[in-house]
Structures are given as C-alpha cells and as structure tokens.
Design a protein around this motif. Structure first.
Motif, PDB file in Angstrom:
ATOM      1  N   VAL A 114       0.860  -1.183   0.000  1.00  0.00           N
ATOM      2  CA  VAL A 114       0.000   0.000   0.000  1.00  0.00           C
ATOM      3  C   VAL A 114       0.902   1.241   0.000  1.00  0.00           C
ATOM      4  CG1 VAL A 114      -1.753   1.304   1.275  1.00  0.00           C
ATOM      5  CG2 VAL A 114      -1.865  -1.201   1.192  1.00  0.00           C
ATOM      6  N   PRO A 115       0.708   2.171  -0.947  1.00  0.00           N
ATOM      7  CA  PRO A 115       1.566   3.370  -0.991  1.00  0.00           C
ATOM      8  C   PRO A 115       1.521   4.125   0.334  1.00  0.00           C
ATOM      9  CG  PRO A 115       0.221   3.208  -2.976  1.00  0.00           C
ATOM     10  CD  PRO A 115      -0.289   2.150  -2.032  1.00  0.00           C
ATOM     11  N   PRO A 116       2.651   4.668   0.775  1.00  0.00           N
ATOM     12  CA  PRO A 116       2.695   5.338   2.080  1.00  0.00           C
ATOM     13  C   PRO A 116       1.607   6.382   2.273  1.00  0.00           C
ATOM     14  CG  PRO A 116       4.903   5.118   1.178  1.00  0.00           C
ATOM     15  CD  PRO A 116       3.959   4.666   0.102  1.00  0.00           C
ATOM     16  N   GLU A 117       1.310   7.137   1.211  1.00  0.00           N
ATOM     17  CA  GLU A 117       0.312   8.196   1.354  1.00  0.00           C
ATOM     18  C   GLU A 117      -1.112   7.646   1.509  1.00  0.00           C
ATOM     19  OE1 GLU A 117       0.858   7.460  -3.079  1.00  0.00           O
ATOM     20  OE2 GLU A 117       2.128   7.597  -1.290  1.00  0.00           O
ATOM     21  N   ARG A 118      -1.303   6.356   1.206  1.00  0.00           N
ATOM     22  CA  ARG A 118      -2.640   5.758   1.317  1.00  0.00           C
ATOM     23  C   ARG A 118      -2.776   4.859   2.548  1.00  0.00           C
ATOM     24  NH1 ARG A 118      -5.749   3.749  -3.787  1.00  0.00           N
ATOM     25  NH2 ARG A 118      -7.421   4.638  -2.481  1.00  0.00           N
ATOM     26  N   VAL A 119      -1.686   4.671   3.282  1.00  0.00           N
ATOM     27  CA  VAL A 119      -1.763   3.828   4.480  1.00  0.00           C
ATOM     28  C   VAL A 119      -2.777   4.362   5.491  1.00  0.00           C
ATOM     29  CG1 VAL A 119      -0.478   3.060   6.522  1.00  0.00           C
ATOM     30  CG2 VAL A 119       0.500   2.754   4.237  1.00  0.00           C
ATOM     31  N   PRO A 120      -2.807   5.686   5.786  1.00  0.00           N
ATOM     32  CA  PRO A 120      -3.835   6.172   6.726  1.00  0.00           C
ATOM     33  C   PRO A 120      -5.253   5.864   6.264  1.00  0.00           C
ATOM     34  CG  PRO A 120      -2.125   7.820   6.431  1.00  0.00           C
ATOM     35  CD  PRO A 120      -1.883   6.763   5.395  1.00  0.00           C
ATOM     36  N   GLU A 121      -5.504   5.948   4.955  1.00  0.00           N
ATOM     37  CA  GLU A 121      -6.820   5.630   4.410  1.00  0.00           C
ATOM     38  C   GLU A 121      -7.146   4.151   4.620  1.00  0.00           C
ATOM     39  OE1 GLU A 121      -9.008   5.664  -0.010  1.00  0.00           O
ATOM     40  OE2 GLU A 121      -6.971   6.451   0.238  1.00  0.00           O
ATOM     41  N   ALA A 122      -6.140   3.305   4.417  1.00  0.00           N
ATOM     42  CA  ALA A 122      -6.341   1.870   4.623  1.00  0.00           C
ATOM     43  C   ALA A 122      -6.635   1.561   6.085  1.00  0.00           C
ATOM     44  CB  ALA A 122      -5.106   1.091   4.153  1.00  0.00           C
ATOM     45  N   VAL A 123      -5.888   2.205   6.979  1.00  0.00           N
ATOM     46  CA  VAL A 123      -6.094   1.987   8.416  1.00  0.00           C
ATOM     47  C   VAL A 123      -7.491   2.433   8.824  1.00  0.00           C
ATOM     48  CG1 VAL A 123      -5.365   2.719  10.723  1.00  0.00           C
ATOM     49  CG2 VAL A 123      -3.645   2.114   8.994  1.00  0.00           C
ATOM     50  N   GLU A 124      -7.943   3.567   8.304  1.00  0.00           N
ATOM     51  CA  GLU A 124      -9.275   4.072   8.653  1.00  0.00           C
ATOM     52  C   GLU A 124     -10.369   3.108   8.182  1.00  0.00           C
ATOM     53  OE1 GLU A 124     -12.086   8.047   8.005  1.00  0.00           O
ATOM     54  OE2 GLU A 124     -10.099   7.920   7.086  1.00  0.00           O
ATOM     55  N   ALA A 125     -10.233   2.579   6.962  1.00  0.00           N
ATOM     56  CA  ALA A 125     -11.225   1.632   6.446  1.00  0.00           C
ATOM     57  C   ALA A 125     -11.220   0.345   7.258  1.00  0.00           C
ATOM     58  CB  ALA A 125     -10.941   1.336   4.980  1.00  0.00           C
ATOM     59  N   TYR A 126     -10.032  -0.119   7.592  1.00  0.00           N
ATOM     60  CA  TYR A 126      -9.898  -1.330   8.411  1.00  0.00           C
ATOM     61  C   TYR A 126     -10.595  -1.147   9.753  1.00  0.00           C
ATOM     62  CZ  TYR A 126      -7.471  -4.906  11.225  1.00  0.00           C
ATOM     63  OH  TYR A 126      -7.179  -5.955  12.059  1.00  0.00           O
ATOM     64  N   ARG A 127     -10.302  -0.053  10.422  1.00  0.00           N
ATOM     65  CA  ARG A 127     -10.829   0.138  11.771  1.00  0.00           C
ATOM     66  C   ARG A 127     -12.329   0.416  11.773  1.00  0.00           C
ATOM     67  NH1 ARG A 127      -5.614   3.429  14.194  1.00  0.00           N
ATOM     68  NH2 ARG A 127      -4.400   1.564  14.684  1.00  0.00           N
ATOM     69  N   GLY A 128     -12.846   0.967  10.687  1.00  0.00           N
ATOM     70  CA  GLY A 128     -14.280   1.171  10.610  1.00  0.00           C
ATOM     71  C   GLY A 128     -15.039  -0.138  10.720  1.00  0.00           C
ATOM     72  N   TYR A 129     -14.561  -1.166  10.004  1.00  0.00           N
ATOM     73  CA  TYR A 129     -15.188  -2.490  10.099  1.00  0.00           C
ATOM     74  C   TYR A 129     -14.838  -3.170  11.417  1.00  0.00           C
ATOM     75  CZ  TYR A 129     -16.429  -7.325   9.121  1.00  0.00           C
ATOM     76  OH  TYR A 129     -16.976  -8.584   9.202  1.00  0.00           O
ATOM     77  N   PHE A 130     -13.581  -3.011  11.834  1.00  0.00           N
ATOM     78  CA  PHE A 130     -13.112  -3.713  13.026  1.00  0.00           C
ATOM     79  C   PHE A 130     -13.896  -3.283  14.258  1.00  0.00           C
ATOM     80  CE2 PHE A 130     -10.183  -4.647  16.529  1.00  0.00           C
ATOM     81  CZ  PHE A 130      -9.838  -5.958  16.227  1.00  0.00           C
ATOM     82  N   ARG A 131     -14.166  -1.982  14.393  1.00  0.00           N
ATOM     83  CA  ARG A 131     -14.911  -1.482  15.552  1.00  0.00           C
ATOM     84  C   ARG A 131     -16.292  -2.115  15.647  1.00  0.00           C
ATOM     85  NH1 ARG A 131     -12.823   3.526  13.760  1.00  0.00           N
ATOM     86  NH2 ARG A 131     -11.357   4.479  15.232  1.00  0.00           N
ATOM     87  N   GLU A 132     -16.948  -2.277  14.508  1.00  0.00           N
ATOM     88  CA  GLU A 132     -18.335  -2.733  14.497  1.00  0.00           C
ATOM     89  C   GLU A 132     -18.454  -4.253  14.565  1.00  0.00           C
ATOM     90  OE1 GLU A 132     -20.921  -0.714  14.692  1.00  0.00           O
ATOM     91  OE2 GLU A 132     -19.508   0.966  14.785  1.00  0.00           O
ATOM     92  N   GLN A 133     -17.569  -4.960  13.899  1.00  0.00           N
ATOM     93  CA  GLN A 133     -17.713  -6.412  13.787  1.00  0.00           C
ATOM     94  C   GLN A 133     -16.416  -7.180  14.015  1.00  0.00           C
ATOM     95  OE1 GLN A 133     -20.258  -7.871  10.494  1.00  0.00           O
ATOM     96  NE2 GLN A 133     -20.478  -5.719   9.891  1.00  0.00           N
ATOM     97  N   GLY A 134     -15.332  -6.733  13.390  1.00  0.00           N
ATOM     98  CA  GLY A 134     -14.113  -7.539  13.347  1.00  0.00           C
ATOM     99  C   GLY A 134     -13.536  -7.893  14.697  1.00  0.00           C
ATOM    100  N   MET A 135     -13.605  -6.962  15.662  1.00  0.00           N
ATOM    101  CA  MET A 135     -12.969  -7.233  16.949  1.00  0.00           C
ATOM    102  C   MET A 135     -13.657  -8.366  17.701  1.00  0.00           C
ATOM    103  SD  MET A 135     -14.080  -3.783  19.032  1.00  0.00           S
ATOM    104  CE  MET A 135     -13.144  -4.201  20.512  1.00  0.00           C
ATOM    105  N   TRP A 136     -14.903  -8.651  17.355  1.00  0.00           N
ATOM    106  CA  TRP A 136     -15.630  -9.728  18.034  1.00  0.00           C
ATOM    107  C   TRP A 136     -15.616 -11.036  17.252  1.00  0.00           C
ATOM    108  CZ3 TRP A 136     -15.203  -7.608  22.257  1.00  0.00           C
ATOM    109  CH2 TRP A 136     -15.561  -6.293  22.507  1.00  0.00           C
ATOM    110  N   GLN A 137     -15.012 -11.040  16.067  1.00  0.00           N
ATOM    111  CA  GLN A 137     -14.824 -12.280  15.324  1.00  0.00           C
ATOM    112  C   GLN A 137     -13.523 -12.908  15.836  1.00  0.00           C
ATOM    113  OE1 GLN A 137     -15.583  -9.891  11.551  1.00  0.00           O
ATOM    114  NE2 GLN A 137     -16.368 -11.878  10.914  1.00  0.00           N
ATOM    115  N   ASN A 138     -13.597 -13.465  17.007  1.00  0.00           N
ATOM    116  CA  ASN A 138     -12.421 -13.757  17.816  1.00  0.00           C
ATOM    117  C   ASN A 138     -12.763 -14.884  18.787  1.00  0.00           C
ATOM    118  OD1 ASN A 138      -9.897 -13.415  18.978  1.00  0.00           O
ATOM    119  ND2 ASN A 138     -10.209 -11.280  19.558  1.00  0.00           N
TER     120      ASN A 138
END
Length: 251
Positions: free
Chosen positions: A67-91
């Motif tokens: 992932v290009p360095p300038e797009r890493v923050p965008e990737a992290v934001e998209a990841y955490r958006g799902y993780f907060r709602e669902q991903g953290m409990w798929q565990n």
C-alpha cells in the motif's frame, strides 16, 4: 472488573501478546483487511497472505503488502471502521489458555497483556473474553498501542507496561511473532515463542526467541522454566493445568 490481588513485590512477571498467543483473532483481522483493500480499490490478498496481518502494527502490515505510504492512513481508517463494528468480536480464546493463566497466577506470577493492537480495542476484548480476570489489575493490566497516528512498536508497548508495573523480579515476554522477540530484546528481556500463532516456520527462532512452546497445555510450565532461568527456583505449575491430551487451540 477488578482483577486478582497483586502479587508481592519481587514476583516474576510475564508479558503476554494477545493476537495469536491468547486469542485466535484471524477471522476478524482478515475480514477487516479485506474491507480495507476493497475500499482502496486494491487487490485483496488471499487467506494465507492475510495471516501475516496478525501481530505487527497495522500501518506496517499495509506497507508490507505494497500500500503506498500516502494511502496507508486511508487503509487503516477503512480497516478500523469495520473492526470497531464487527471484526474485533470475530475472535475466540484458544482452548486451555484460561487454565494456563490461572496456573501461572497460582504459582505467583504477575500477568499482563502487551499487544500491538490499539489499547482501546485490546481492553474490551480481554474483558469480554474473560482474560482480564487473570491479569494484574484487571483491564488495567492490558497495554497496547495508541489509536492515533503516533508510530508505535512492540518495544514501545513493553516500555509502557514496564513503567506501569515496575517489576523487581524477572520478566519474560510471550508471543507468536518476530516483533515480540525484537521488542523484548530492546529491553534486555527474553522472549518465549508459541507455536499455535501466526509465525512463519523459523521466524521466532531467527528473531532470538529462547524457545517455542508447541502446545497450549505446556504454556505455564514453559513460562515458569523461562523465569526460573533468571531466578533459580519458582513454584511448580499445578499438574491439573497441563493435561496429557486435548485440543491445542480453539475455533
């Protein structure tokens, strides 16, 4: 939740990684990563490749996948958006882990979690899945990365744990990836690896781990052996915590 009473001054301390060591968090992490790659319009890695996301700091993982360095923050934001709602409990907690933690506490070992996962996620995960009750101070014994853009390494997380817990006895780090060993070495600490996590073959040994525990039911005994290497003698782990057979991990 209030954790168990603090062990006496001078008691040994085990710092425990979370993902791949105490819990099988791959399903939620992989799902969150897929959402992020899709949101950026980038090819989604296959399941085998996505296993490498478990453990290291998230920005480092995205950079590793190109992932290009300038797009890493965008990737992290998209990841955490799902993780907060669902991903953290798929565990799920690996089978046998609670019994091993209880055995270590019974042997007088202080326990704390030191994870590269943001602390704001790690604490509720430990609370929900019953891990906090085994830790020094309950959820206050969970140390993780900041959620903001401040760079954080495993060595930084370990430093925060050591500063808060001020151990005067021996300390060992327990984890499943190379960054656990590297972070421990930055503080002159030994790292004990575990084989049921997400390391590639030889990864832990190459990173300097003092040994790799092959099965969950041997964790408490191996931690006590590692700590005894610095202090000479420690209480023996209860035999009831080390069954001769049984599943190594949960699902």
């Amino acid at each position: 939740m209030t954790g168990p009473a603090a062990a006496p001054t001078g008691a040994p301390l085990a710092l425990l990684d979370l993902d791949g060591t105490l819990t099988d968090s791959y399903p939620g992490i992989a799902a969150s990563a897929r959402v992020a790659f899709a949101a950026l319009g980038l090819p989604v890695p296959d399941d085998r490749a996505l296993r490498r996301f478990v453990g290291p700091p998230l920005p480092s993982s995205f950079a590793l996948f190109g992932v290009p360095p300038e797009r890493v923050p965008e990737a992290v934001e998209a990841y955490r958006g799902y993780f907060r709602e669902q991903g953290m409990w798929q565990n799920s907690v690996y089978d046998g882990v609670p019994e091993q933690l209880a055995a270590l506490r019974d042997a007088g070992v202080r326990l704390a979690v030191a994870t590269s996962k943001p602390e704001v996620f790690a604490r509720p995960i430990c609370q929900r899945y019953g891990l906090a009750e085994h830790l020094e101070g309950g959820v206050d014994g969970v140390f993780g990365a900041p959620l903001d853009d401040v760079p954080s390494t495993k060595a930084d997380v370990i430093a925060a744990a050591l500063a808060a817990l001020t151990p005067t006895g021996p300390v060992v780090m327990v984890g499943d990836r190379s960054h656990d060993a590297v972070g421990a070495a930055a503080h002159g600490l030994p790292c004990l690896g575990v084989a049921w996590g997400y390391a590639e073959p030889g990864e832990l040994e190459d990173a300097g781990a003092i040994g790799v525990v092959p099965r969950v039911d041997g964790l408490a005994a191996a931690v006590l052996d590692a700590l005894a290497g610095a202090t000479g003698t420690l209480p023996e782990v209860s035999a009831s915590a080390s069954p001769a057979a049984g599943p190594t991990t949960g699902t």
